[in-house]
Write a protein that holds these residues in place. Structure first.
Motif, PDB file in Angstrom:
ATOM      1  N   THR A   1      33.630 -13.244 -11.138  1.00 48.79           N
ATOM      2  CA  THR A   1      33.809 -13.185  -9.614  1.00 48.79           C
ATOM      3  C   THR A   1      34.492 -14.405  -9.181  1.00 48.79           C
ATOM      4  O   THR A   1      33.961 -15.620  -9.474  1.00 48.79           O
ATOM      5  CB  THR A   1      32.785 -12.789  -8.715  1.00 48.79           C
ATOM      6  OG1 THR A   1      32.298 -11.659  -8.967  1.00 48.79           O
ATOM      7  CG2 THR A   1      33.066 -12.742  -7.291  1.00 48.79           C
TER       8      THR A   1
ATOM      9  N   GLU B   1      38.862 -10.857  -9.178  1.00 46.74           N
ATOM     10  CA  GLU B   1      38.025 -11.002 -10.241  1.00 46.74           C
ATOM     11  C   GLU B   1      38.939 -11.499 -11.430  1.00 46.74           C
ATOM     12  O   GLU B   1      40.160 -11.184 -11.418  1.00 46.74           O
ATOM     13  CB  GLU B   1      37.282  -9.540 -10.854  1.00 46.74           C
ATOM     14  CG  GLU B   1      36.317  -9.314  -9.929  1.00 46.74           C
ATOM     15  CD  GLU B   1      35.745  -7.890 -10.446  1.00 46.74           C
ATOM     16  OE1 GLU B   1      36.390  -6.942 -10.913  1.00 46.74           O
ATOM     17  OE2 GLU B   1      34.547  -7.681 -10.250  1.00 46.74           O
TER      18      GLU B   1
ATOM     19  N   GLY C   1      29.515 -11.952 -13.699  1.00 42.36           N
ATOM     20  CA  GLY C   1      29.208 -10.865 -12.883  1.00 42.36           C
ATOM     21  C   GLY C   1      28.843  -9.499 -13.858  1.00 42.36           C
ATOM     22  O   GLY C   1      28.162  -9.592 -14.808  1.00 42.36           O
ATOM     23  N   LYS C   2      29.534  -8.177 -13.671  1.00 39.91           N
ATOM     24  CA  LYS C   2      29.173  -7.127 -14.537  1.00 39.91           C
ATOM     25  C   LYS C   2      29.702  -7.329 -15.900  1.00 39.91           C
ATOM     26  O   LYS C   2      30.859  -8.231 -15.965  1.00 39.91           O
ATOM     27  CB  LYS C   2      29.917  -5.881 -13.794  1.00 39.91           C
ATOM     28  CG  LYS C   2      31.289  -5.782 -13.826  1.00 39.91           C
ATOM     29  CD  LYS C   2      31.750  -4.741 -13.210  1.00 39.91           C
ATOM     30  CE  LYS C   2      33.365  -4.754 -12.910  1.00 39.91           C
ATOM     31  NZ  LYS C   2      33.781  -3.518 -12.236  1.00 39.91           N
TER      32      LYS C   2
END
Length: 438
Positions: A100, A107, A147-148
């Motif tokens: 992020t 992103e 992040g993910k």
């Protein structure tokens, strides 16, 4: 119950995280972030699992507008170790992450190579560093927060992706102090190396895919004194549903031998070249297939093969046996024979109920064409079938497959079995039933 949870989460634990691989130093600053993630396994892999991971983000401390800088995400602390069920082979783990960017810049996608040492059971997971390039478009301090991320693990029988996302706020990460400079373009995504996942959902890098239609040609026979009619290999894509994500693709050959007014059929898949992921007892795998009739005749002919006569050790070679049956023509004319649904019955102990794994032929083609003469009581309707036989190649596992297809690994066909034994067993049978048969 503890055993059930451990096995049902096998795929998840394989993919939860990785120990970092050191990267070469550069004139940059690294910052770490430790946060909780919730990981969702592929279909049939069990319930979501939460764990904690530490990510180190490396980026230049300072740059100017217009620069394109390298950003690296290294997993310092894995969210989980490998399970005690299956070793992960060398160069099988590939991570993809999304960083992020502060200031509303969106992103940055970073991708790791499919590069890791062999990971034994219970050993720490290992993931390669994920890398990407960021084009700086405005001045100011830009934060980079992990992040993910997705983790794809490729075995000989398929690729499985677990998706992990932060639980709560993520604190920490790198910061780039961007000074005014030449005007820039837009933020660019990460470089893609080693076969990356794209869009956060689709996996490449070894997964078996279905859907392409390949015609295997045809061989005309039935006239004169000819008795043997060899078919041609045809690539078949099988859709096994959630049991085998991505499906199965293998060449299949249908051969016929005239026997009076009927034809004895032998169906071969390619020679198996994969290693058994777990020990398989004698009688564990028994294949069968529907041969679809076309042209002058219609319906299907059931062919089946014997189960493996000998136990197969862990990492030992596995092959499906030749499948045989009898086709009794119901119509006169040119009849085509094409591979259709494949079924594998999995039995882990003598006398126990088999687990049935159906695989629909999503794409197929004609392997053989015969000139037939109708026989009393023969097939000829959309629902009738030929007479199937329960015999096949005797002794051990058959050396199946056309001679020119020996290098193709058809035994992704056993993928359903592998998953049943690993993480997706609960899709088909209660754990207590399977445990009672072993």
């Amino acid at each position: 119950m503890k055993t059930q949870r451990r096995v049902s989460a096998a795929v998840v634990a394989l993919l939860l995280g990785g120990a970092g691989i050191a990267i070469s130093a550069s004139p940059a600053v690294a910052a770490e972030a430790t946060y909780k993630v919730k990981c969702v396994p592929p279909a049939g892999g069990g319930d979501p699992v939460e764990g904690e991971t530490t990510a180190k983000i490396t980026a230049p401390a300072a740059a100017k507008v217009g620069d394109e800088v390298d950003v690296v995400w290294e997993t310092v602390k894995p969210a989980s170790n490998n399970t005690d069920l299956m070793d992960i082979p060398k160069d099988a783990v590939q991570p993809t992450g999304w960083i992020t960017l502060g200031g509303g810049m969106g992103e940055l996608k970073v991708v790791g190579e499919k590069k890791n040492p062999p990971i034994p059971k219970k050993a720490p997971m290992v993931m390669s560093p994920m890398k990407g390039k960021l084009k700086l478009t405005k001045a100011g301090k830009i934060t980079l927060t992990p992040g993910k991320y997705d983790v794809a693990v490729t075995f000989s029988f398929g690729t499985f992706v677990t998706k992990c996302a932060p639980v709560g706020e993520v604190k920490g990460g790198a910061t780039i102090d961007v000074s005014a400079g030449s005007s820039g373009g837009t933020t660019s995504g990460g470089t893609t190396t080693g076969g990356a996942t794209t869009g956060g959902s689709t996996t490449t890098g070894g997964s078996t895919t279905g859907g392409s239609t390949t015609s295997g040609g045809s061989t005309t026979g039935g006239g004169g004194g000819q008795t043997d009619f060899p078919g041609k290999p045809v690539e078949v894509s099988f859709d096994c549903g959630p049991v085998v994500p991505g499906g199965i693709k293998t060449p299949v050959t249908i051969n016929a031998k005239k026997n009076g007014g009927s034809y004895d059929l032998t169906v071969k898949t390619a020679k198996g070249a994969m290693a058994a992921p777990v020990p398989l007892p004698a009688g564990a795998l028994k294949p069968s297939m529907d041969v679809k009739l076309g042209g002058a005749d219609s319906g299907t002919v059931k062919v089946s093969g014997p189960a493996n006569a000998e136990a197969i050790p862990d990492k030992g070679p596995v092959s499906l046996s030749d499948m045989t049956g009898t086709y009794k023509p119901g119509k006169t004319g040119k009849v085509t024979l094409s591979p259709d649904q494949l079924t594998i019955d999995v039995t882990m102990a003598a006398g126990s109920p088999p687990i049935n794994v159906p695989c629909k032929a999503a794409s197929s083609g004609v392997s053989l064409e015969l000139d037939t003469t109708a026989q009393p009581g023969g097939s000829g309707s959309s629902t009738s079938t030929g007479t199937s036989t329960g015999t096949g190649t005797s002794g051990g596992l058959a050396e199946t497959g056309a001679e020119d297809e020996g290098g193709i690994q058809a035994l992704a066909l056993v993928a359903g079995t592998v998953i049943l034994l690993g993480g997706a067993v609960f899709t088909f049978t209660p754990w207590r039933r399977l445990r009672g048969t072993r």
